[in-house]
Structures are given as C-alpha cells and as structure tokens.
Design an enzyme around this catalytic site. Structure first.
Site, PDB file in Angstrom:
ATOM      1  N   ASN A   1      -7.013   0.768   0.625  1.00  0.00           N
ATOM      2  CA  ASN A   1      -5.692   0.207   0.906  1.00  0.00           C
ATOM      3  C   ASN A   1      -5.356  -0.946  -0.042  1.00  0.00           C
ATOM      4  O   ASN A   1      -4.230  -1.042  -0.549  1.00  0.00           O
ATOM      5  CB  ASN A   1      -5.632  -0.275   2.358  1.00  0.00           C
ATOM      6  CG  ASN A   1      -5.777   0.865   3.352  1.00  0.00           C
ATOM      7  OD1 ASN A   1      -5.601   2.026   3.004  1.00  0.00           O
ATOM      8  ND2 ASN A   1      -6.111   0.538   4.596  1.00  0.00           N
TER       9      ASN A   1
ATOM     10  N   GLU B   1       0.841  -1.212   0.000  1.00  0.00           N
ATOM     11  CA  GLU B   1       0.000   0.000   0.000  1.00  0.00           C
ATOM     12  C   GLU B   1       0.872   1.257   0.000  1.00  0.00           C
ATOM     13  O   GLU B   1       0.593   2.226  -0.725  1.00  0.00           O
ATOM     14  CB  GLU B   1      -0.910  -0.022   1.224  1.00  0.00           C
ATOM     15  CG  GLU B   1      -1.723   1.233   1.439  1.00  0.00           C
ATOM     16  CD  GLU B   1      -2.221   1.348   2.878  1.00  0.00           C
ATOM     17  OE1 GLU B   1      -2.623   2.459   3.267  1.00  0.00           O
ATOM     18  OE2 GLU B   1      -2.190   0.334   3.606  1.00  0.00           O
TER      19      GLU B   1
ATOM     20  N   GLU C   1      -4.523   0.385  -3.588  1.00  0.00           N
ATOM     21  CA  GLU C   1      -3.157   0.917  -3.685  1.00  0.00           C
ATOM     22  C   GLU C   1      -2.135  -0.217  -3.669  1.00  0.00           C
ATOM     23  O   GLU C   1      -1.141  -0.177  -4.404  1.00  0.00           O
ATOM     24  CB  GLU C   1      -2.894   1.898  -2.548  1.00  0.00           C
ATOM     25  CG  GLU C   1      -3.670   3.205  -2.691  1.00  0.00           C
ATOM     26  CD  GLU C   1      -3.418   4.178  -1.557  1.00  0.00           C
ATOM     27  OE1 GLU C   1      -3.478   5.384  -1.802  1.00  0.00           O
ATOM     28  OE2 GLU C   1      -3.162   3.723  -0.418  1.00  0.00           O
TER      29      GLU C   1
ATOM     30  N   ASP D   1       0.758   3.853  -3.208  1.00  0.00           N
ATOM     31  CA  ASP D   1       0.386   5.264  -3.085  1.00  0.00           C
ATOM     32  C   ASP D   1       1.358   6.135  -3.881  1.00  0.00           C
ATOM     33  O   ASP D   1       0.944   7.050  -4.605  1.00  0.00           O
ATOM     34  CB  ASP D   1       0.385   5.658  -1.604  1.00  0.00           C
ATOM     35  CG  ASP D   1       0.127   7.139  -1.392  1.00  0.00           C
ATOM     36  OD1 ASP D   1      -1.013   7.579  -1.600  1.00  0.00           O
ATOM     37  OD2 ASP D   1       1.082   7.859  -1.030  1.00  0.00           O
TER      38      ASP D   1
END
Length: 227
Positions: A119, A46, A122, A50
């Site tokens: 989450n 995650e 990502e 991002d």
C-alpha cells in the site's frame, strides 16, 4: 525511523512537497488515534498509485513487446503489478523503515506486513506523480521495475537465465534442477527434469537434459505470472 532524505536518494527523486511524501508513508492507524494528530493517511494516494502503476507498466509493455498479443501482455502486466512484485520493490527500498504508524500497529507486526509495504509503495508512486509529472514517474517506475521487465524479455529465448534473475530479484535461493527420469534408447532418450525455486516446482521434458531444463524453467516462469 530513517530520514526521508535517504529514501529520496534510493528513489533518485527529491520531493518539492514533503507533505505528499509524509502522507504517502502514513499508515491508516494514525487517523484512528487522535493523539498522533494525523488527519491524512496513504489510502487515497494508494488508490491513485495503483492506477498510475498500471498505466505506466501497460505503456512500457506496449512499447517494448511489439510481437506480443493482448493476452500475453495482460499476463505479464498482472505479474508486474501483483502484490508480490510490488512488495519486492518496496522491500528493496527498505520502505518498511519509513512507514509512519502507531506503536500498537508496530508491535502487532505492521512494519513487516506485506499489505502495508504494498500500500505504501503504491501511495509513494502517486505522491511522485502529483509532485512531478507522468514522465518523471515513468522513469522512476522503469528503473525500479527494470529487472522484472528484463526477465520478461528473457523468458522466451533464455528462460533459465530469466528464472535465475527472477529468483535473485525476489530474494529467493537460486533454482535447483534435478534429473528425475530418462526414457527411451540411448540415441533417442527423453529426459524429465524438475526445477525448484523456493516452494515452486515444475517439470520439463526434452531430448537432452539442457532442453528439459530450459522447458521446465519456461513453464515455471509462465506459472509464476499467474501467481
């Protein structure tokens, strides 16, 4: 739980390393319960996902919005990588059906928790990046985010269409416009229109109802970029 093959078809990508895909879909609750025998979850992926999403979206905006200044590009990027947009993309992939979690997390509503969907989405981006390359990842993100990027292109010259497409992309009802005020003489009237989408409202004024609707839609779209 659906097969991962179905998710891969929705993504348009087949993983060479299935362990990466499993890690991207593994909720942190699994590591807290030893009976599940999971030693990895999606938190590290995650973190990487991002950064990859921000990089790819930034590059797409830089290439496709040549007339926009830094401030405008930053606002659009914030909208494209915000929690709500990521959740919409994840929901369209029915990602909640693929997240691996403990029974306790599931009965607590974890499968429908927007944070878990965001989450995992990502983490999935990071897994694709590690399993392939930046070019493949860019193409997949471009496809998944296409309708949201298209909305940004429409905002300035056709905001009513852009707002309608935003509503549809976000699974909301279509915008509703209502004339709430008319002022001035017949030949020089000023109209005020209220537009509403879900819980969002915005007024706009103009010398015709059409102009007032257009201004209301544009102002609401600009507000939504800051949500």
């Amino acid at each position: 739980m659906q097969s991962f093959e179905t998710l891969e078809k929705l993504l348009g990508y087949s993983f060479k390393n299935q362990e990466l895909l499993i890690e991207a879909l593994s909720h942190p609750s699994l590591r807290q319960h030893h009976e599940y025998k999971y030693d990895k979850d999606y938190e590290r992926l995650e973190f990487l996902g991002d950064a990859v999403l921000n990089l790819v979206v930034t590059e797409i905006l830089f290439r496709n919005f040549a007339s926009y200044n830094e401030g405008n590009l930053a606002k659009i990027r914030s909208y494209l990588v915000c929690k709500e947009t990521i959740c919409v993309v994840g929901t369209k992939l029915t990602l909640k059906d693929y997240i691996i979690m403990t029974y306790g997390e599931e009965v607590a509503g974890g499968r429908d928790n927007p944070n878990n969907i965001e989450n995992a989405m990502e983490a999935l981006i990071a897994a694709i990046y590690l399993d392939s390359n930046i070019e493949t990842t860019r193409n997949i993100i471009g496809k998944l985010w296409e309708e949201f990027i298209k909305i940004q292109n429409l905002t300035d010259y056709d905001p009513k269409t852009a707002l309608q497409e935003w509503a549809q992309a976000s699974s909301h009802h279509l915008p509703i416009y209502r004339l709430i005020k008319r002022e001035g003489a017949a030949h020089s009237s000023t109209f005020t229109v209220l537009v509403k989408v879900k819980d969002y409202e915005q007024t706009g004024t103009g010398h015709s109802i059409k102009e007032a609707e257009k201004n209301a839609a544009r102002d609401l779209l600009h507000r939504l970029q800051d949500v």
